[in-house]
Design a protein around this motif. Structure first.
Motif, PDB file in Angstrom:
ATOM      1  N   ILE A  45       0.890  -1.168   0.000  1.00  0.00           N
ATOM      2  CA  ILE A  45       0.000   0.000   0.000  1.00  0.00           C
ATOM      3  C   ILE A  45       0.922   1.210   0.000  1.00  0.00           C
ATOM      4  O   ILE A  45       1.779   1.346   0.870  1.00  0.00           O
ATOM      5  N   MET A  46       0.765   2.099  -0.971  1.00  0.00           N
ATOM      6  CA  MET A  46       1.603   3.289  -1.105  1.00  0.00           C
ATOM      7  C   MET A  46       0.843   4.485  -0.556  1.00  0.00           C
ATOM      8  O   MET A  46      -0.073   5.000  -1.208  1.00  0.00           O
ATOM      9  N   ASN A  47       1.188   4.904   0.662  1.00  0.00           N
ATOM     10  CA  ASN A  47       0.541   6.045   1.298  1.00  0.00           C
ATOM     11  C   ASN A  47       1.227   7.329   0.815  1.00  0.00           C
ATOM     12  O   ASN A  47       2.422   7.498   1.018  1.00  0.00           O
ATOM     13  N   GLY A  48       0.462   8.189   0.153  1.00  0.00           N
ATOM     14  CA  GLY A  48       1.039   9.372  -0.490  1.00  0.00           C
ATOM     15  C   GLY A  48       1.412   9.061  -1.929  1.00  0.00           C
ATOM     16  O   GLY A  48       2.383   9.585  -2.460  1.00  0.00           O
ATOM     17  N   CYS A  49       0.640   8.211  -2.564  1.00  0.00           N
ATOM     18  CA  CYS A  49       0.987   7.673  -3.880  1.00  0.00           C
ATOM     19  C   CYS A  49       1.066   8.714  -4.994  1.00  0.00           C
ATOM     20  O   CYS A  49       1.796   8.518  -5.966  1.00  0.00           O
ATOM     21  N   ASN A  50       0.352   9.813  -4.875  1.00  0.00           N
ATOM     22  CA  ASN A  50       0.335  10.788  -5.961  1.00  0.00           C
ATOM     23  C   ASN A  50       1.298  11.955  -5.766  1.00  0.00           C
ATOM     24  O   ASN A  50       1.333  12.871  -6.579  1.00  0.00           O
ATOM     25  N   GLY A  51       2.081  11.913  -4.716  1.00  0.00           N
ATOM     26  CA  GLY A  51       3.133  12.903  -4.530  1.00  0.00           C
ATOM     27  C   GLY A  51       4.355  12.536  -5.355  1.00  0.00           C
ATOM     28  O   GLY A  51       4.414  11.487  -6.007  1.00  0.00           O
ATOM     29  N   LYS A  52       5.332  13.398  -5.326  1.00  0.00           N
ATOM     30  CA  LYS A  52       6.552  13.182  -6.117  1.00  0.00           C
ATOM     31  C   LYS A  52       7.233  11.851  -5.746  1.00  0.00           C
ATOM     32  O   LYS A  52       7.586  11.060  -6.626  1.00  0.00           O
ATOM     33  N   MET A  53       7.449  11.613  -4.457  1.00  0.00           N
ATOM     34  CA  MET A  53       8.103  10.367  -4.050  1.00  0.00           C
ATOM     35  C   MET A  53       7.187   9.158  -4.240  1.00  0.00           C
ATOM     36  O   MET A  53       7.652   8.076  -4.592  1.00  0.00           O
ATOM     37  N   GLY A  54       5.897   9.328  -4.023  1.00  0.00           N
ATOM     38  CA  GLY A  54       4.964   8.235  -4.249  1.00  0.00           C
ATOM     39  C   GLY A  54       4.981   7.770  -5.697  1.00  0.00           C
ATOM     40  O   GLY A  54       4.960   6.569  -5.986  1.00  0.00           O
ATOM     41  N   GLN A  55       5.044   8.717  -6.610  1.00  0.00           N
ATOM     42  CA  GLN A  55       5.117   8.366  -8.026  1.00  0.00           C
ATOM     43  C   GLN A  55       6.472   7.752  -8.380  1.00  0.00           C
ATOM     44  O   GLN A  55       6.559   6.844  -9.210  1.00  0.00           O
ATOM     45  N   CYS A  56       7.535   8.207  -7.725  1.00  0.00           N
ATOM     46  CA  CYS A  56       8.859   7.614  -7.921  1.00  0.00           C
ATOM     47  C   CYS A  56       8.852   6.147  -7.475  1.00  0.00           C
ATOM     48  O   CYS A  56       9.318   5.264  -8.202  1.00  0.00           O
ATOM     49  N   ILE A  57       8.296   5.879  -6.297  1.00  0.00           N
ATOM     50  CA  ILE A  57       8.217   4.508  -5.786  1.00  0.00           C
ATOM     51  C   ILE A  57       7.315   3.661  -6.683  1.00  0.00           C
ATOM     52  O   ILE A  57       7.613   2.495  -6.952  1.00  0.00           O
ATOM     53  N   THR A  58       6.245   4.234  -7.188  1.00  0.00           N
ATOM     54  CA  THR A  58       5.371   3.512  -8.109  1.00  0.00           C
ATOM     55  C   THR A  58       6.154   3.063  -9.332  1.00  0.00           C
ATOM     56  O   THR A  58       6.038   1.913  -9.769  1.00  0.00           O
ATOM     57  N   GLY A  59       6.963   3.941  -9.897  1.00  0.00           N
ATOM     58  CA  GLY A  59       7.771   3.589 -11.061  1.00  0.00           C
ATOM     59  C   GLY A  59       8.773   2.491 -10.761  1.00  0.00           C
ATOM     60  O   GLY A  59       8.960   1.562 -11.563  1.00  0.00           O
ATOM     61  N   ILE A  60       9.418   2.573  -9.606  1.00  0.00           N
ATOM     62  CA  ILE A  60      10.382   1.544  -9.211  1.00  0.00           C
ATOM     63  C   ILE A  60       9.680   0.197  -9.061  1.00  0.00           C
ATOM     64  O   ILE A  60      10.174  -0.835  -9.519  1.00  0.00           O
ATOM     65  N   CYS A  61       8.519   0.207  -8.418  1.00  0.00           N
ATOM     66  CA  CYS A  61       7.768  -1.034  -8.207  1.00  0.00           C
ATOM     67  C   CYS A  61       7.271  -1.621  -9.521  1.00  0.00           C
ATOM     68  O   CYS A  61       7.256  -2.849  -9.688  1.00  0.00           O
ATOM     69  N   ASN A  62       6.866  -0.766 -10.451  1.00  0.00           N
ATOM     70  CA  ASN A  62       6.409  -1.256 -11.748  1.00  0.00           C
ATOM     71  C   ASN A  62       7.502  -2.008 -12.495  1.00  0.00           C
ATOM     72  O   ASN A  62       7.214  -2.892 -13.299  1.00  0.00           O
ATOM     73  N   ALA A  63       8.750  -1.667 -12.234  1.00  0.00           N
ATOM     74  CA  ALA A  63       9.880  -2.307 -12.908  1.00  0.00           C
ATOM     75  C   ALA A  63      10.386  -3.552 -12.180  1.00  0.00           C
ATOM     76  O   ALA A  63      11.292  -4.221 -12.661  1.00  0.00           O
ATOM     77  N   ASP A  64       9.817  -3.867 -11.021  1.00  0.00           N
ATOM     78  CA  ASP A  64      10.291  -4.993 -10.211  1.00  0.00           C
ATOM     79  C   ASP A  64       9.216  -6.078 -10.151  1.00  0.00           C
ATOM     80  O   ASP A  64       8.156  -5.875  -9.562  1.00  0.00           O
ATOM     81  N   PRO A  65       9.478  -7.239 -10.728  1.00  0.00           N
ATOM     82  CA  PRO A  65       8.462  -8.299 -10.743  1.00  0.00           C
ATOM     83  C   PRO A  65       8.203  -8.936  -9.376  1.00  0.00           C
ATOM     84  O   PRO A  65       7.251  -9.698  -9.223  1.00  0.00           O
ATOM     85  N   GLU A  66       9.018  -8.600  -8.371  1.00  0.00           N
ATOM     86  CA  GLU A  66       8.863  -9.176  -7.035  1.00  0.00           C
ATOM     87  C   GLU A  66       7.920  -8.391  -6.131  1.00  0.00           C
ATOM     88  O   GLU A  66       7.597  -8.843  -5.035  1.00  0.00           O
ATOM     89  N   VAL A  67       7.504  -7.191  -6.568  1.00  0.00           N
ATOM     90  CA  VAL A  67       6.627  -6.358  -5.761  1.00  0.00           C
ATOM     91  C   VAL A  67       5.464  -5.839  -6.606  1.00  0.00           C
ATOM     92  O   VAL A  67       5.566  -5.754  -7.837  1.00  0.00           O
ATOM     93  N   GLU A  68       4.384  -5.504  -5.920  1.00  0.00           N
ATOM     94  CA  GLU A  68       3.218  -4.920  -6.597  1.00  0.00           C
ATOM     95  C   GLU A  68       2.542  -3.939  -5.652  1.00  0.00           C
ATOM     96  O   GLU A  68       2.280  -4.280  -4.494  1.00  0.00           O
TER      97      GLU A  68
END
Length: 108
Positions: A5-28
């Motif tokens: 669960i990404m708390n603060g998902c639409n902030g700058k860092m939340g979007q950065c973490i979203t991008g990192i997670c999208n590239a990692d098949p071990e996390v969603e």
């Protein structure tokens, strides 16, 4: 796979973490929390953590200090570990985080 669960998902860092997670098949990222809903994500976004009904293995927090109490209450009630990266907490909030760490895993 680790469900996040990404708390603060639409902030700058939340979007950065979203991008990192999208590239990692071990996390969603299975859910996001943010009052701002102007960004399209590949996961459901809830306006508050208390409204979230998605099961997860961990909460990553890049939100706002004012949201701490609800996040701690939610995490403890669901027994979900926390990764807290939000800054600006006062002494009482830091004490609350430390107290929560005796009940659930907390990385702060």
């Amino acid at each position: 796979m680790t469900r996040i669960i990404m708390n603060g998902c639409n902030g700058k860092m939340g979007q950065c973490i979203t991008g990192i997670c999208n590239a990692d098949p071990e996390v969603e990222i299975v859910a996001g929390i943010d009052v701002y809903d102007g960004i399209k994500n590949d996961y459901p976004v809830f306006p508050s953590i208390s409204a979230c009904d998605v099961e997860a293995d961990v909460i990553i927090d890049f939100s706002h200090p004012a949201l701490l109490d609800d996040m701690l209450k939610f995490a403890k009630s669901k027994n979900i570990p926390l990764v807290i990266a939000t800054t600006g907490y006062n002494e009482a909030q830091i004490d609350a985080i430390n107290k929560a760490s005796s009940e659930i895993p907390v990385f702060f």
